[in-house]
Design a protein around this motif. Structure first.
Motif, PDB file in Angstrom:
ATOM      1  N   ILE A 181       0.837  -1.200   0.000  1.00 46.01           N
ATOM      2  CA  ILE A 181       0.000   0.000   0.000  1.00 46.01           C
ATOM      3  C   ILE A 181       0.880   1.262   0.000  1.00 46.01           C
ATOM      4  O   ILE A 181       0.534   2.275  -0.606  1.00 46.01           O
ATOM      5  N   ILE A 187       1.109   4.492  -2.585  1.00 42.25           N
ATOM      6  CA  ILE A 187       1.096   5.906  -2.170  1.00 42.25           C
ATOM      7  C   ILE A 187       2.279   6.641  -2.802  1.00 42.25           C
ATOM      8  O   ILE A 187       2.127   7.735  -3.362  1.00 42.25           O
ATOM      9  N   ILE A 201      -2.622   5.732  -5.222  1.00 42.17           N
ATOM     10  CA  ILE A 201      -3.693   6.035  -4.274  1.00 42.17           C
ATOM     11  C   ILE A 201      -3.301   7.294  -3.493  1.00 42.17           C
ATOM     12  O   ILE A 201      -2.112   7.584  -3.336  1.00 42.17           O
ATOM     13  N   VAL A 237      -3.939   6.633   8.268  1.00 46.65           N
ATOM     14  CA  VAL A 237      -5.407   6.647   8.095  1.00 46.65           C
ATOM     15  C   VAL A 237      -6.156   6.261   9.361  1.00 46.65           C
ATOM     16  O   VAL A 237      -7.352   6.548   9.479  1.00 46.65           O
ATOM     17  N   LEU A 280       3.384   8.519   9.344  1.00 46.27           N
ATOM     18  CA  LEU A 280       4.245   7.401   8.941  1.00 46.27           C
ATOM     19  C   LEU A 280       5.355   7.945   8.057  1.00 46.27           C
ATOM     20  O   LEU A 280       5.087   8.680   7.101  1.00 46.27           O
ATOM     21  N   ASN A 332       7.644  -1.245  14.074  1.00 44.11           N
ATOM     22  CA  ASN A 332       7.253  -2.646  14.215  1.00 44.11           C
ATOM     23  C   ASN A 332       8.002  -3.460  13.157  1.00 44.11           C
ATOM     24  O   ASN A 332       8.013  -3.081  11.977  1.00 44.11           O
ATOM     25  N   GLY A 355       3.442  -6.828  15.458  1.00 43.28           N
ATOM     26  CA  GLY A 355       2.366  -5.901  15.120  1.00 43.28           C
ATOM     27  C   GLY A 355       2.517  -5.272  13.752  1.00 43.28           C
ATOM     28  O   GLY A 355       1.711  -4.429  13.353  1.00 43.28           O
ATOM     29  N   GLN A 356       3.546  -5.669  12.994  1.00 44.05           N
ATOM     30  CA  GLN A 356       3.702  -5.097  11.652  1.00 44.05           C
ATOM     31  C   GLN A 356       2.643  -5.677  10.719  1.00 44.05           C
ATOM     32  O   GLN A 356       2.456  -6.896  10.649  1.00 44.05           O
ATOM     33  N   ILE A 357       1.956  -4.760  10.039  1.00 45.86           N
ATOM     34  CA  ILE A 357       0.894  -5.159   9.106  1.00 45.86           C
ATOM     35  C   ILE A 357       1.336  -4.876   7.670  1.00 45.86           C
ATOM     36  O   ILE A 357       1.056  -5.636   6.756  1.00 45.86           O
ATOM     37  N   HIS A 361       8.651   1.359   7.874  1.00 47.03           N
ATOM     38  CA  HIS A 361       8.067   2.658   8.237  1.00 47.03           C
ATOM     39  C   HIS A 361       8.282   2.931   9.713  1.00 47.03           C
ATOM     40  O   HIS A 361       8.296   2.009  10.531  1.00 47.03           O
ATOM     41  N   HIS A 419       6.575   4.964  12.848  1.00 43.36           N
ATOM     42  CA  HIS A 419       5.392   5.678  13.338  1.00 43.36           C
ATOM     43  C   HIS A 419       5.897   6.867  14.156  1.00 43.36           C
ATOM     44  O   HIS A 419       6.706   6.676  15.085  1.00 43.36           O
TER      45      HIS A 419
HETATM   46  P1  AMP Z   1       2.241  -1.398  11.131  1.00 43.81           P
HETATM   47  O1  AMP Z   1       1.275  -2.113  12.021  1.00 43.81           O
HETATM   48  O2  AMP Z   1       3.476  -0.911  11.857  1.00 43.81           O
HETATM   49  O3  AMP Z   1       2.584  -2.196   9.873  1.00 43.81           O
HETATM   50  O4  AMP Z   1       1.505  -0.080  10.682  1.00 43.81           O
HETATM   51  C1  AMP Z   1       0.887   0.103   9.444  1.00 43.81           C
HETATM   52  C2  AMP Z   1       0.129   1.393   9.531  1.00 43.81           C
HETATM   53  O5  AMP Z   1      -0.256   1.772   8.224  1.00 43.81           O
HETATM   54  C3  AMP Z   1      -1.161   1.323  10.361  1.00 43.81           C
HETATM   55  O6  AMP Z   1      -1.093   2.223  11.452  1.00 43.81           O
HETATM   56  C4  AMP Z   1      -2.258   1.691   9.360  1.00 43.81           C
HETATM   57  O7  AMP Z   1      -3.279   2.468   9.937  1.00 43.81           O
HETATM   58  C5  AMP Z   1      -1.459   2.461   8.310  1.00 43.81           C
HETATM   59  N1  AMP Z   1      -2.053   2.497   6.970  1.00 43.81           N
HETATM   60  C6  AMP Z   1      -2.521   1.460   6.251  1.00 43.81           C
HETATM   61  N2  AMP Z   1      -2.957   1.879   5.043  1.00 43.81           N
HETATM   62  C7  AMP Z   1      -2.756   3.213   5.003  1.00 43.81           C
HETATM   63  C8  AMP Z   1      -3.015   4.226   4.028  1.00 43.81           C
HETATM   64  N3  AMP Z   1      -3.563   3.948   2.836  1.00 43.81           N
HETATM   65  N4  AMP Z   1      -2.692   5.511   4.336  1.00 43.81           N
HETATM   66  C9  AMP Z   1      -2.152   5.814   5.544  1.00 43.81           C
HETATM   67  N5  AMP Z   1      -1.881   4.899   6.487  1.00 43.81           N
HETATM   68  C10 AMP Z   1      -2.173   3.612   6.229  1.00 43.81           C
END
Ligand code: AMP
Length: 124
Positions: A5, A9, A14, A31, A40, A86, A92-94, A99, A101
């Protein structure tokens, strides 16, 4: 391989609420902010996380994170700021694209967060 994602960006496929950009980095509002001004900071060249990062990014990202943190603190009247990374799903990394925070904190209770208003405050 499918794009993250954050690559979408960076490529402007997006939209994002961008607060900073240079040749190597982009920073935009999260977001799903944990606090007003939750930002971020993302290197433009994708690596999975900081453990996999290039020497170049490792040597410069903290400088950029601090520079942006100072701007966030000043513009939003924050009293503190958390800088979190993360690394790995279990931590907790998604999003698997490095990145930081940058999460401002406040002594006083702040009004509900509207990211567009926050962006205006930061950029003006
Ligand atoms: P992490 O859990 O450290 O991987 O954090 C990923 C972060 O990305 C989360 O806090 C999400 O809210 C954020 N996130 C996901 N998609 C977007 C987006 N399109 N624009 C801004 N932040 C995003």
């Amino acid at each position: 391989m499918s794009k993250t994602i954050f690559e979408m960006i960076i490529n402007k496929d997006i939209p994002s609420l961008k607060i900073y950009e240079d040749d190597e980095y982009i920073a935009f509002l999260d977001v799903n902010p944990k606090q007003k001004g939750h930002t971020l900071l993302v290197p433009k060249i994708k690596q999975k996380n900081i453990l996999e990062e290039s020497k170049k990014v490792k040597e410069s990202i903290l400088e950029v994170a601090i520079m942006i943190s100072k701007i966030l603190k000043k513009k939003l009247n924050a009293t503190g700021i958390k800088i979190i990374i993360n690394n790995g799903k279990s931590s907790g990394q998604i999003v698997f694209h490095t990145h930081f925070h940058l999460i401002p904190y406040y002594d006083k209770k702040v009004k509900p967060i509207n990211n567009e208003e926050v962006l205006n405050k930061i950029l003006n």
